[in-house]
Every structure is written in structure tokens, then in C-alpha cells.
Design a protein around this motif. Sequence first.
Motif, mmCIF file in Angstrom:
data_model
loop_
_atom_site.group_PDB
_atom_site.id
_atom_site.type_symbol
_atom_site.label_atom_id
_atom_site.label_comp_id
_atom_site.label_asym_id
_atom_site.label_seq_id
_atom_site.Cartn_x
_atom_site.Cartn_y
_atom_site.Cartn_z
ATOM 1 N N LEU A 97 39.652 38.084 37.394
ATOM 2 C CA LEU A 97 40.041 39.299 36.760
ATOM 3 C C LEU A 97 40.525 39.263 35.317
ATOM 4 C CD1 LEU A 97 39.300 42.188 37.464
ATOM 5 C CD2 LEU A 97 41.542 42.479 38.662
ATOM 6 N N GLY A 98 41.131 37.998 35.330
ATOM 7 C CA GLY A 98 42.132 37.936 34.217
ATOM 8 C C GLY A 98 43.086 39.131 33.566
ATOM 9 N N GLY A 99 42.789 39.418 32.474
ATOM 10 C CA GLY A 99 43.322 40.651 31.907
ATOM 11 C C GLY A 99 42.854 42.051 32.077
ATOM 12 N N HIS A 100 41.646 41.881 32.893
ATOM 13 C CA HIS A 100 40.704 43.028 33.011
ATOM 14 C C HIS A 100 41.296 44.097 34.031
ATOM 15 C CE1 HIS A 100 37.827 41.630 30.135
ATOM 16 N NE2 HIS A 100 37.889 40.449 30.896
ATOM 17 N N LYS A 101 41.124 45.285 34.095
ATOM 18 C CA LYS A 101 41.665 46.396 34.893
ATOM 19 C C LYS A 101 40.821 46.444 36.281
ATOM 20 C CE LYS A 101 44.230 49.998 34.778
ATOM 21 N NZ LYS A 101 45.374 49.692 34.902
ATOM 22 N N LEU A 102 41.153 46.233 37.331
ATOM 23 C CA LEU A 102 40.332 46.280 38.500
ATOM 24 C C LEU A 102 39.588 47.727 38.636
ATOM 25 C CD1 LEU A 102 39.218 44.767 40.945
ATOM 26 C CD2 LEU A 102 41.403 45.802 42.133
ATOM 27 N N GLU A 103 40.221 48.990 38.485
ATOM 28 C CA GLU A 103 39.654 50.207 38.958
ATOM 29 C C GLU A 103 38.519 50.592 38.377
ATOM 30 O OE1 GLU A 103 42.755 49.489 38.106
ATOM 31 O OE2 GLU A 103 44.101 49.728 40.099
ATOM 32 N N PRO A 104 38.623 50.540 36.735
ATOM 33 C CA PRO A 104 37.269 50.941 36.021
ATOM 34 C C PRO A 104 36.009 49.882 36.600
ATOM 35 C CG PRO A 104 38.977 50.189 34.699
ATOM 36 C CD PRO A 104 39.581 50.082 36.061
ATOM 37 N N LEU A 105 36.657 48.820 37.002
ATOM 38 C CA LEU A 105 35.341 47.713 37.211
ATOM 39 C C LEU A 105 34.864 48.225 38.749
ATOM 40 C CD1 LEU A 105 36.042 44.792 35.851
ATOM 41 C CD2 LEU A 105 35.236 44.458 38.310
ATOM 42 N N ASP A 121 41.720 57.102 43.487
ATOM 43 C CA ASP A 121 40.572 56.224 43.306
ATOM 44 C C ASP A 121 39.933 55.816 44.474
ATOM 45 O OD1 ASP A 121 40.793 56.769 40.494
ATOM 46 O OD2 ASP A 121 42.024 54.833 40.126
ATOM 47 N N ILE A 122 40.662 55.409 45.470
ATOM 48 C CA ILE A 122 40.297 54.805 46.582
ATOM 49 C C ILE A 122 38.927 55.957 47.366
ATOM 50 C CG2 ILE A 122 40.699 53.933 49.031
ATOM 51 C CD1 ILE A 122 43.130 52.940 47.953
ATOM 52 N N ASP A 123 39.533 56.760 47.313
ATOM 53 C CA ASP A 123 38.678 58.032 48.025
ATOM 54 C C ASP A 123 37.416 58.315 47.063
ATOM 55 O OD1 ASP A 123 40.381 58.239 50.088
ATOM 56 O OD2 ASP A 123 41.396 59.849 49.155
ATOM 57 N N GLN A 133 40.179 44.105 49.364
ATOM 58 C CA GLN A 133 41.178 43.475 49.866
ATOM 59 C C GLN A 133 41.841 42.548 48.738
ATOM 60 O OE1 GLN A 133 38.111 40.860 52.751
ATOM 61 N NE2 GLN A 133 40.275 41.348 53.444
ATOM 62 N N VAL A 134 42.246 43.549 47.880
ATOM 63 C CA VAL A 134 42.920 42.506 46.691
ATOM 64 C C VAL A 134 44.522 42.741 46.973
ATOM 65 C CG1 VAL A 134 41.021 42.899 44.926
ATOM 66 C CG2 VAL A 134 42.571 44.683 45.324
ATOM 67 N N ASP A 185 37.869 40.565 46.916
ATOM 68 C CA ASP A 185 38.794 39.962 47.454
ATOM 69 C C ASP A 185 39.942 39.214 46.846
ATOM 70 O OD1 ASP A 185 37.398 37.874 46.560
ATOM 71 O OD2 ASP A 185 36.671 37.350 48.432
ATOM 72 N N PHE A 186 40.959 38.480 47.478
ATOM 73 C CA PHE A 186 41.852 38.058 46.677
ATOM 74 C C PHE A 186 41.440 36.953 45.805
ATOM 75 C CE2 PHE A 186 44.837 34.382 46.508
ATOM 76 C CZ PHE A 186 45.893 35.037 46.309
ATOM 77 N N TRP A 187 40.519 35.949 45.876
ATOM 78 C CA TRP A 187 39.685 35.237 45.269
ATOM 79 C C TRP A 187 39.287 35.796 43.752
ATOM 80 C CZ3 TRP A 187 39.698 30.282 44.615
ATOM 81 C CH2 TRP A 187 38.779 29.532 44.047
ATOM 82 N N PHE A 188 38.478 37.197 44.021
ATOM 83 C CA PHE A 188 38.181 37.858 43.002
ATOM 84 C C PHE A 188 39.170 38.218 41.955
ATOM 85 C CE2 PHE A 188 37.144 41.597 40.739
ATOM 86 C CZ PHE A 188 35.744 41.313 40.266
ATOM 87 N N ASP A 189 40.340 38.587 42.589
ATOM 88 C CA ASP A 189 41.507 39.214 41.802
ATOM 89 C C ASP A 189 42.129 38.199 41.061
ATOM 90 O OD1 ASP A 189 43.330 41.767 41.724
ATOM 91 O OD2 ASP A 189 44.659 39.997 41.917
#
Lengths: 167, 302
Positions: B64-72, B99-101, B90-91, B56-60
Motif C-alpha cells: 500500500l505504501g503511502g496510498h489510501k486503502l478506501e478509494p482503492l 464505506d464498509i457497507d 482483513q487489513v 489482507d495484512f500482506w497487501f496492506d
Amino acid sequence: MVTTDEKGPLTAKKKSVIIRSCDGDEFLVSESAAVLSTSLKKILEEKEDRLIHLSDIDNKTLAMVIAYLSTHADDGLSDDLKRSFDQEFVSGKEFDVLKYLVLATDTLQVTCLCYTVAKKMADIMKNKLVEWVRREFDIQNDYTPEAEAEIRRLDAWAWDDRQLEDD
Amino acid sequence: MKGNTVRSESDFITNLPNNIIDNILGCLPLRDVVRTSILSREWRYKWTSCPDIVFDFWFDQMFLGGHKLEPLIYQILKLHKGPLLKFALQVPDLKSNPDIDQWVRLLPNNTLQDLTLHVSRGETHNLTSHLFTFQHFRNLKLYNCVFDPIPGFKGFNKLVNLELQRVALCARNLREDLVEHGAPEKLPVSLNMLKTLHLSDMYFEKIEETSCAICFIRSCPNLQRLKITAFTFDVVDSVADFLRSQRSSESLTQLKTVKMQLFSGIEAEMEFVKYLLASATALEEMTITPTPVALPMEESRY
């Protein structure tokens, strides 16, 4: 099963069961409250005897669960009141109390309360340093320093400790 | 006190039954969930049965810092083992992308009950047809997607809550006898479990949107609460005409409360209210809140 044949609703309503804790104390509980626990409901469906002995739940924990069940069985209370009761019920309780409560609710299958207590336990653990959690819950770290470093490397994103609490 | 003496006093929490641990994990933010892996060797993989995965927004923003969300997201879904009940994405700034699919295809269609996909930027996202194989959805929230059911789609028959925002309802595979105004008269399946429906940012000046709304409402025979937040600027006569032409529905017999917000009082909205009043025979309460009137307009007359 509850039979409501010749006695009429008034007597049926007053039906009660006796629940004995592992300490030997007995609690008188209305049947409508007891059956909110799936386990107690099953026991009552199977036996005539209205005495139930719970060999692994102590006095203090059982009294709490019964207070919860009785409140939720009270038709006179609105859902809002019941919700705020649930909030109050776990607030301020120490982890030492919660841990017995969560086990008791699991044994008795009181799903809603089990979830509420688990959530409260999660609130206590939230945003805490790993070291804090280990210390608080006596979890023995049996990783070698190399193995721990390897896990920290794999999930690097999860180990930024800046916003975490240690008290 | 002698209660629960079976379990050793030390490290009580590790020895809790798995279902309780899963309940606790399900109430923790995702980062804390993953962090339990380092508590001890026994905790290494406990988190992988956490029933909820929420980005969610909070997580992001916080974690997340400098890390990329997709691979995670991919990594977490690959490692997850237990019966997953909830997945939310819901970021901020999530763009439509393949990727979403790929993530949706990693979700278990035999357990997942709760799905939120919030595509916040870019093109409307064409959802993978895998979505229509899920059998246990209770809550489904989609933002900025195309809802295009595969042929033979039988509906999500356990659905209790449905929230669609900026979602294109594709009629191509729904029914052939419909498409005069962009939406069928009814969906091919009835959403029997749905009790609450919120249509937000509803453009009463667009006939496609109005017909979609009517189509949805007609397809929910057990609907009890309906909330509509209007978002209307222009008066378009054809919409009012379309609404006037609609026969009252017989499938709204359970509807008890209607809330209409930001109501501007144009004819299309009035016709919509008439339609509801004619159809909802058990209606108990209808609340209409008008759009706040801009005061300076009032003053400028003098």
C-alpha cells in the motif's frame, strides 16, 4: 454406465479403458481412474467402445494426467498421501510442461488438477516485474508509451517495484 | 511433440481459455493481479474477472505504501466484472465506517461464496442488510460486527463454514419467544450445511455468550466437528445454573469430535461438557486441553 450385474465386484473393479494420445500411443487405464475426469466419464457413459482417442493431448502430458488420475482413484491411499502427491506432482515442473498440462486438464475436466497447475503457474509469476513476465512468456507489449504511462498513473499504488524480482 | 498445436507457441499464456486465466489470477496476490493490466492491450481488463479479491495484512503492509486503502477498494470493486467468488477484507486497523457497507453493496449477491470482514478497531460494525440477500455463501467470517438479520431472512443455506468473533447476535428479528438469556433457543433457520464450528475466546462467565453458543450448536443439525477455545476468568454461578437447566439437544446426532482448549475446569465449563455428552449421541472423540498452570503459584506455597 458401468454395470455390475452378474459379474460381481472383482470383475467390475478390473474394468479398464484404453486412451490414445494424439501421438498414437495407447494407455490402459482403470475405469475408476478414468471417470475422475468429467469429460472421460461422459464419453464412457455414451459409448460402448472402451477406446478413447484424444486428438489434442500428447503422450507426455497424457501420461502425467493418467498418473494423477490413477493415484486419486486408489482407495488404499489416504487423503493426506494424495495431497502430498499433488504437491510433488507440480513441484519443479517447468512452465513449458505446465502449460500443456493445464490445457489437458481443462479439456478433460479434471478440476482439482487444473486448479493445482494454475496455482503453480501463478507461483511462478508471483512478485515478478512486468518486464520479467513479458520476457518469460513472450508477451508483446503493444501499448504506446503514452498509454502505458496513463495506466501506471491510474493504478499508481500497484507500480512500486521495490519488492519485485527480475530473475 | 505435436500436442496443442492449434495455439501459437508465442504468447501462449495470453491465449489460454479465460477460465484458466481466471484460475491463475485467483492464485496471485491482488497487486500482481492488477499489474497484469499493463502486460499488453489484450491484458488490459483480463484482471477484472479475477474470482478472488483479497485485501489482507500482506497487501496492506507490503504494497500500500503511502496510498489510501478506501478509494482503492472502491475502485477495484467498481471495475470488477466477472463472477466474484471471494472477497476478503482483513487489513490491520480497519475501523467501522459507512464505506464498509458501500463495498458490501458492490459485491454480487448471486455469485459470492466466501466473505471475510475483519473490523479490527472502533465500534462494533452494524452490517448493511444487503448481507442477508446473499444466496451462495459457503464461508462467512465476521469480526466485530452486529449480526442483525432482516425480517424474513431465510438463512444462508449453502453455508459450510461460519466464523464469528466478537459478533453481536441480534435477536430482534429472529424470534419473539426467546430472549430470556439474550439468545434464542435455536436460530429460525437451521444451518444444514455447517459441519465445522469454532467458537473462540468464549467467556463461560457470561450467560449471553454461553446461551449464544448453545443456540448456535442447536441450530447446526449436521455439525461434525466442534472446537471451543475458552477464555474464562471468573466463576459465575448463574451460568452453570443456566446450563444445568438446558434440555439435551436432539439435533447433535452427527457430532463426532469435540475439542475444548484452554479449559479451566470451572463449573460452567463442566456443565457445558455434560450438556455436549448428553446431546451428542454419536460422539467419537472429545479432547480437553487445560489452561497451562502458572508454575510460580505452585512454588509460592513453600
